[in-house]
Scaffold this motif. Sequence first.
Motif, short mmCIF file in Angstrom:
data_model
loop_
_atom_site.label_atom_id
_atom_site.label_comp_id
_atom_site.label_asym_id
_atom_site.label_seq_id
_atom_site.Cartn_x
_atom_site.Cartn_y
_atom_site.Cartn_z
N THR A 124 -6.61 12.92 -5.13
CA THR A 124 -6.49 13.90 -6.11
C THR A 124 -5.31 14.46 -6.23
N TYR A 131 -4.72 16.77 -14.05
CA TYR A 131 -5.06 15.57 -13.89
C TYR A 131 -6.05 15.20 -12.76
N PRO A 132 -7.17 14.38 -13.25
CA PRO A 132 -8.48 14.24 -12.25
C PRO A 132 -8.02 13.34 -11.03
N THR A 133 -9.02 13.19 -10.11
CA THR A 133 -9.09 12.51 -9.10
C THR A 133 -8.62 10.96 -9.40
N SER A 153 -9.32 5.51 -11.29
CA SER A 153 -9.33 6.10 -12.88
C SER A 153 -8.33 5.49 -13.57
N SER A 178 -15.47 7.74 -17.91
CA SER A 178 -14.51 8.44 -17.18
C SER A 178 -15.18 9.88 -16.99
N LEU A 180 -16.59 12.85 -14.59
CA LEU A 180 -16.25 13.68 -13.23
C LEU A 180 -16.97 12.88 -11.96
N GLY A 184 -14.38 14.07 -6.01
CA GLY A 184 -13.25 14.87 -6.13
C GLY A 184 -13.37 16.51 -5.89
N THR A 188 -10.75 19.22 -4.92
CA THR A 188 -10.52 20.43 -5.87
C THR A 188 -10.91 21.78 -5.24
#
Length: 313
Positions: A124, A131-133, A153, A178, A180, A184, A188
């Motif tokens: 991550t 920005y996402p995992t 991703s 895409s 969640l 992740g 987070t």
Amino acid sequence: MVVYNIKRLFRGLVIILFSHTFLHCTSVTGNEEASPMADQTQFNDYWYSGKAEITRYALQQARYGEIREGDAVLIFVTENFLTDKQVKHESGDSQNSTLVLKLNFTRKFYTGIYPYSMMTSIFTPVAVDKYPTLKVTTSSQEWCGHTYMQINSRENKLDILLRSYFQGEGDENFQIDSDLLEDGIWTTIRLAPDKLPLGEIAMVPGSQFVRLRHTPLKAYKATTELTTLKDPALASEELQAYSINYPDLQRRLTIKFEKSFPHRILAWEESYKSGFGPNAKVLTTKAVKTHSMKSDYWTRNKLADSHLRDELG
């Protein structure tokens, strides 16, 4: 996924700590920009110290309708990561390199005579609010066989690779929306718990749960909440608990962690139907922190370093 330049994310240069060969594990050092949810100096001192955080948990794992004793380990460390190839950045051009918080999550337990060994790696970006995992990999080994799953991703989609000895799964490559990733959530929490998603959302369940239950990998409706609590059995200070409830899966996950930085994870509980067939019943897996250390473990590979295992319980 939008490929982004590290220069846009961080004010300073990324400094990579190399060991004798690029095959060794390394952490990142340097005065990098922290997640905006933490004081930057405090964040840098903790996460860029050249050491990983290793925590052992006493595990009570639900499997085949019974609770099994075992161990879980969470290993958090920062490193540089190539956003295009989605592998660790070890050498060469840094244009597509960014800092990530990596979690290696292992659990081991026995069912009767034979062992289970599972491991998930989660990558991550430190700038988790932007920005996402980017990547999750999970492997599971037991005496019947083993499986491997990878999630990447890319371009607003999740690319899925699944390799399994089960006939109903076989070798699969496919894409899903895409949404969640539950995996992740663990990183987070450590980076910016105020950025945890709340309310009714669509979420892809944790990959270890997916492997144990052979659940189709897709997003499910979930309800999430973040609460504050006191639990003297875990810590004297105030804690927070993040819960995810999946009605369609009859599953609930609650992760308890320190409210203050560095937001160490102290315990978790996961309830879902264990076993298969009409007699399957809902059981609760529990894990509670027992030992923790900061270590450059990738250099601690001598026989003389074996005492460190005792320090981890």
